[in-house]
Design a protein around this motif. Structure first.
Motif, PDB file in Angstrom:
ATOM      1  N   ASN A  92      30.657  33.457  22.212  1.00  0.00           N
ATOM      2  CA  ASN A  92      29.831  34.059  21.158  1.00  0.00           C
ATOM      3  C   ASN A  92      29.086  33.012  20.331  1.00  0.00           C
ATOM      4  N   THR A  93      29.725  31.881  20.060  1.00  0.00           N
ATOM      5  CA  THR A  93      29.011  30.837  19.302  1.00  0.00           C
ATOM      6  C   THR A  93      27.897  30.221  20.152  1.00  0.00           C
ATOM      7  N   GLU A  94      28.113  30.130  21.458  1.00  0.00           N
ATOM      8  CA  GLU A  94      27.057  29.627  22.347  1.00  0.00           C
ATOM      9  C   GLU A  94      25.904  30.623  22.446  1.00  0.00           C
ATOM     10  N   THR A  95      26.222  31.892  22.650  1.00  0.00           N
ATOM     11  CA  THR A  95      25.212  32.946  22.792  1.00  0.00           C
ATOM     12  C   THR A  95      24.324  33.040  21.552  1.00  0.00           C
ATOM     13  N   THR A  96      24.925  32.876  20.386  1.00  0.00           N
ATOM     14  CA  THR A  96      24.179  33.012  19.134  1.00  0.00           C
ATOM     15  C   THR A  96      23.502  31.712  18.707  1.00  0.00           C
ATOM     16  N   GLY A  97      23.745  30.621  19.439  1.00  0.00           N
ATOM     17  CA  GLY A  97      23.118  29.345  19.113  1.00  0.00           C
ATOM     18  C   GLY A  97      23.817  28.560  18.022  1.00  0.00           C
ATOM     19  N   PHE A  98      25.078  28.886  17.741  1.00  0.00           N
ATOM     20  CA  PHE A  98      25.805  28.220  16.653  1.00  0.00           C
ATOM     21  C   PHE A  98      26.923  27.300  17.130  1.00  0.00           C
ATOM     22  N   LYS A  99      26.904  26.918  18.393  1.00  0.00           N
ATOM     23  CA  LYS A  99      27.963  26.050  18.940  1.00  0.00           C
ATOM     24  C   LYS A  99      28.078  24.751  18.147  1.00  0.00           C
ATOM     25  N   GLU A 100      26.944  24.139  17.804  1.00  0.00           N
ATOM     26  CA  GLU A 100      26.947  22.850  17.097  1.00  0.00           C
ATOM     27  C   GLU A 100      27.437  22.963  15.659  1.00  0.00           C
ATOM     28  N   LYS A 101      27.391  24.164  15.092  1.00  0.00           N
ATOM     29  CA  LYS A 101      27.832  24.367  13.711  1.00  0.00           C
ATOM     30  C   LYS A 101      29.246  24.942  13.647  1.00  0.00           C
ATOM     31  N   SER A 102      29.915  24.983  14.807  1.00  0.00           N
ATOM     32  CA  SER A 102      31.217  25.634  14.903  1.00  0.00           C
ATOM     33  C   SER A 102      32.300  24.684  15.383  1.00  0.00           C
ATOM     34  N   LYS A 103      33.506  24.949  14.901  1.00  0.00           N
ATOM     35  CA  LYS A 103      34.702  24.284  15.396  1.00  0.00           C
ATOM     36  C   LYS A 103      35.721  25.396  15.638  1.00  0.00           C
ATOM     37  N   ILE A 104      36.363  25.376  16.805  1.00  0.00           N
ATOM     38  CA  ILE A 104      37.255  26.464  17.188  1.00  0.00           C
ATOM     39  C   ILE A 104      38.662  25.913  17.405  1.00  0.00           C
ATOM     40  N   LEU A 105      39.640  26.518  16.731  1.00  0.00           N
ATOM     41  CA  LEU A 105      41.025  26.063  16.807  1.00  0.00           C
ATOM     42  C   LEU A 105      41.925  27.176  17.311  1.00  0.00           C
ATOM     43  N   GLN A 106      42.678  26.896  18.372  1.00  0.00           N
ATOM     44  CA  GLN A 106      43.671  27.853  18.850  1.00  0.00           C
ATOM     45  C   GLN A 106      45.010  27.506  18.211  1.00  0.00           C
ATOM     46  N   LEU A 107      45.246  28.123  17.064  1.00  0.00           N
ATOM     47  CA  LEU A 107      46.468  27.895  16.290  1.00  0.00           C
ATOM     48  C   LEU A 107      46.836  29.162  15.540  1.00  0.00           C
TER      49      LEU A 107
END
Length: 193
Positions: A92-107
């Motif tokens: 979803n962050t890639e599709t919306t163009g926000f990958k560079e503004k995102s950090k994703i944590l599996q915790l």
């Protein structure tokens, strides 16, 4: 969760990524936020959004953080403990163009709060949309306070079951808004002025 459902599709509702479809994890039950609740949350948040740093706990699809990025937030950290949710948030962050503004944590949320507190990061907006009536809210707010995760004028936005009993005040954080929409309540906390 701030999402719009059309024919089973989830979409960003406003801003730079308006209309972009969001995927949802297969097999997981989600609680899409109604349009009325979405509008309420983001009308309250509009002065806080430009340039803000956002923490989206219990992210699910990542829709709250993505909606904030779409409306002008600078950066969003997405936290979820489910592997399928993490995969969907990445997509979803890639599709919306926000990958560079995102950090994703599996915790788990409390572990993430602890790790982020150690790094000294602070957030202007913290979203919490935990599973209803499971006792996550109070320990998370206490950990956020103890970890100093909020900026001086930061806010916590919690979507929860209206039957959930949450204190009006913690050590410094005080409930500044409380709006009920049937079985759902939005509670907003900020430090006392």
């Amino acid at each position: 969760m701030v999402i719009e459902r059309r024919d089973g599709q989830l979409r960003v509702i406003a801003g730079l990524a308006k209309g972009r479809r969001l995927k949802s994890p297969v097999g997981l039950v989600t609680r899409p936020t109604s349009d009325r609740i979405k509008e309420s949350i983001f009308s309250i948040l509009s002065p806080y959004l430009p340039g803000s740093y956002v923490l989206d706990l219990f992210s699910g699809t990542g829709n709250l953080g993505i909606e904030a990025l779409s409306r002008g937030a600078e950066k969003a950290i997405f936290v979820d403990n489910n592997r399928n949710s993490i995969r969907v948030i990445r997509e979803n962050t890639e599709t919306t163009g926000f990958k560079e503004k995102s950090k994703i944590l599996q915790l788990e949320a409390l572990k993430a709060i602890s790790e982020l507190a150690k790094s000294g990061e602070k957030y202007d907006i913290i979203f919490m949309d935990p599973p209803y009536l499971k006792g996550f809210i109070v320990p998370c707010i206490q950990a956020i306070e103890e970890g100093g995760l909020l900026t001086d004028e930061g806010i916590i936005v919690i979507e929860h079951d209206s039957k959930d009993t949450i204190p009006d005040q913690f050590i410094k954080l005080k409930r500044i808004k409380n709006r009920k929409y049937g079985n759902t309540t939005i509670s907003i906390y900020s430090e006392e002025a």
